[in-house]
Design a protein around this motif. Sequence first.
Motif, PDB file in Angstrom:
ATOM      1  N   UNK A   1      27.222 -36.521  26.507  1.00  0.00           N
ATOM      2  CA  UNK A   1      26.630 -37.693  25.876  1.00  0.00           C
ATOM      3  C   UNK A   1      26.914 -37.807  24.285  1.00  0.00           C
ATOM      4  N   UNK A   2      26.332 -38.790  23.575  1.00  0.00           N
ATOM      5  CA  UNK A   2      26.575 -38.610  22.300  1.00  0.00           C
ATOM      6  C   UNK A   2      25.272 -38.135  21.602  1.00  0.00           C
ATOM      7  N   UNK A   3      25.506 -37.112  20.450  1.00  0.00           N
ATOM      8  CA  UNK A   3      24.696 -36.357  19.684  1.00  0.00           C
ATOM      9  C   UNK A   3      25.060 -36.407  18.044  1.00  0.00           C
ATOM     10  N   UNK A   4      23.963 -36.347  17.389  1.00  0.00           N
ATOM     11  CA  UNK A   4      24.372 -36.082  15.815  1.00  0.00           C
ATOM     12  C   UNK A   4      24.730 -34.607  15.713  1.00  0.00           C
TER      13      UNK A   4
ATOM     14  N   UNK B   1      24.180 -31.138  14.392  1.00  0.00           N
ATOM     15  CA  UNK B   1      23.377 -30.247  14.271  1.00  0.00           C
ATOM     16  C   UNK B   1      22.127 -30.355  15.394  1.00  0.00           C
ATOM     17  N   UNK B   2      22.544 -31.372  16.395  1.00  0.00           N
ATOM     18  CA  UNK B   2      21.526 -31.544  17.622  1.00  0.00           C
ATOM     19  C   UNK B   2      22.195 -30.702  18.578  1.00  0.00           C
ATOM     20  N   UNK B   3      21.541 -30.746  19.747  1.00  0.00           N
ATOM     21  CA  UNK B   3      21.805 -29.880  21.081  1.00  0.00           C
ATOM     22  C   UNK B   3      21.973 -30.874  22.130  1.00  0.00           C
ATOM     23  N   UNK B   4      22.927 -30.056  23.244  1.00  0.00           N
ATOM     24  CA  UNK B   4      23.037 -30.731  24.448  1.00  0.00           C
ATOM     25  C   UNK B   4      22.945 -29.565  25.367  1.00  0.00           C
ATOM     26  N   UNK B   5      22.570 -29.698  26.658  1.00  0.00           N
ATOM     27  CA  UNK B   5      22.950 -28.845  27.675  1.00  0.00           C
ATOM     28  C   UNK B   5      23.743 -29.461  28.612  1.00  0.00           C
ATOM     29  N   UNK B   6      24.917 -28.769  29.289  1.00  0.00           N
ATOM     30  CA  UNK B   6      25.574 -29.219  30.104  1.00  0.00           C
ATOM     31  C   UNK B   6      25.304 -28.608  31.469  1.00  0.00           C
ATOM     32  N   UNK B   7      25.701 -29.255  32.685  1.00  0.00           N
ATOM     33  CA  UNK B   7      25.187 -28.352  33.943  1.00  0.00           C
ATOM     34  C   UNK B   7      26.580 -28.890  34.772  1.00  0.00           C
ATOM     35  N   UNK B   8      26.963 -27.821  35.610  1.00  0.00           N
ATOM     36  CA  UNK B   8      28.078 -27.785  36.564  1.00  0.00           C
ATOM     37  C   UNK B   8      27.612 -27.253  37.813  1.00  0.00           C
TER      38      UNK B   8
ATOM     39  N   UNK C   1      35.280 -33.205  34.333  1.00  0.00           N
ATOM     40  CA  UNK C   1      34.946 -33.317  32.988  1.00  0.00           C
ATOM     41  C   UNK C   1      33.756 -34.194  32.577  1.00  0.00           C
ATOM     42  N   UNK C   2      33.104 -33.879  31.397  1.00  0.00           N
ATOM     43  CA  UNK C   2      32.206 -34.633  31.099  1.00  0.00           C
ATOM     44  C   UNK C   2      32.369 -34.733  29.372  1.00  0.00           C
ATOM     45  N   UNK C   3      31.954 -35.990  28.803  1.00  0.00           N
ATOM     46  CA  UNK C   3      32.418 -36.375  27.573  1.00  0.00           C
ATOM     47  C   UNK C   3      31.241 -35.868  26.581  1.00  0.00           C
ATOM     48  N   UNK C   4      31.562 -34.945  25.616  1.00  0.00           N
ATOM     49  CA  UNK C   4      30.588 -34.788  24.439  1.00  0.00           C
ATOM     50  C   UNK C   4      31.096 -35.346  23.192  1.00  0.00           C
ATOM     51  N   UNK C   5      30.218 -36.081  22.585  1.00  0.00           N
ATOM     52  CA  UNK C   5      30.680 -36.930  21.237  1.00  0.00           C
ATOM     53  C   UNK C   5      29.699 -36.419  20.167  1.00  0.00           C
ATOM     54  N   UNK C   6      30.097 -35.860  19.003  1.00  0.00           N
ATOM     55  CA  UNK C   6      29.178 -35.213  18.153  1.00  0.00           C
ATOM     56  C   UNK C   6      29.322 -36.115  16.817  1.00  0.00           C
TER      57      UNK C   6
ATOM     58  N   UNK D   1      25.357 -28.521  17.037  1.00  0.00           N
ATOM     59  CA  UNK D   1      26.584 -29.050  17.233  1.00  0.00           C
ATOM     60  C   UNK D   1      27.352 -29.603  16.142  1.00  0.00           C
ATOM     61  N   UNK D   2      28.627 -29.406  16.013  1.00  0.00           N
ATOM     62  CA  UNK D   2      29.575 -30.094  14.724  1.00  0.00           C
ATOM     63  C   UNK D   2      30.476 -31.179  15.412  1.00  0.00           C
ATOM     64  N   UNK D   3      30.919 -32.017  14.570  1.00  0.00           N
ATOM     65  CA  UNK D   3      31.884 -32.987  14.986  1.00  0.00           C
ATOM     66  C   UNK D   3      33.253 -32.777  15.641  1.00  0.00           C
ATOM     67  N   UNK D   4      33.650 -31.229  15.153  1.00  0.00           N
ATOM     68  CA  UNK D   4      34.770 -30.734  16.106  1.00  0.00           C
ATOM     69  C   UNK D   4      34.456 -30.042  17.065  1.00  0.00           C
ATOM     70  N   UNK D   5      33.002 -30.125  17.710  1.00  0.00           N
ATOM     71  CA  UNK D   5      32.904 -29.773  19.210  1.00  0.00           C
ATOM     72  C   UNK D   5      33.078 -31.332  20.044  1.00  0.00           C
TER      73      UNK D   5
END
Length: 124
Positions: free
Chosen positions: A10-13, A15-22, A117-122, A86-90
């Motif tokens: 998903x989309x996160x700012x 410094x934020x966090x996300x948890x991916x599952x597979x 695949x799943x999209x991560x946008x920082x 999280x950083x924009x480069x992630x």
Amino acid sequence: QVQLVESGGGLVQAGGSLTLSCAASGRTFSSFSMGWFRQAPGKEREFVAAITWSGGSTHYADSVKGRFTISRDNAKNTVYLQMNSLKPEDTAVYYCAASTWIETTAQAGEYDYWGQGTQVTVSS
């Protein structure tokens, strides 16, 4: 055959966090080492993290060490990637993959099965 389905992107700012599952189905999940890779636009797919079949050993790319944590629950046939600070480069499409190698491996060619695949946008 093993089928892998990623979720949690998903989309996160910054410094934020996300948890991916597979989630895995098919052959016995616990017989595979698992890895996470990512691919940003215009760049090659790169290794992020890997974990052995038992979860007893993990390996991380230097760029995510200390920020990301890979884990697995063999009872749920699921591998996770907890991403903090999280950083924009992630920003990338994140893929999970399954390998028959006993040890963790950072080489994409040593993985036999891949998710879609799943999209991560920082955002900055």
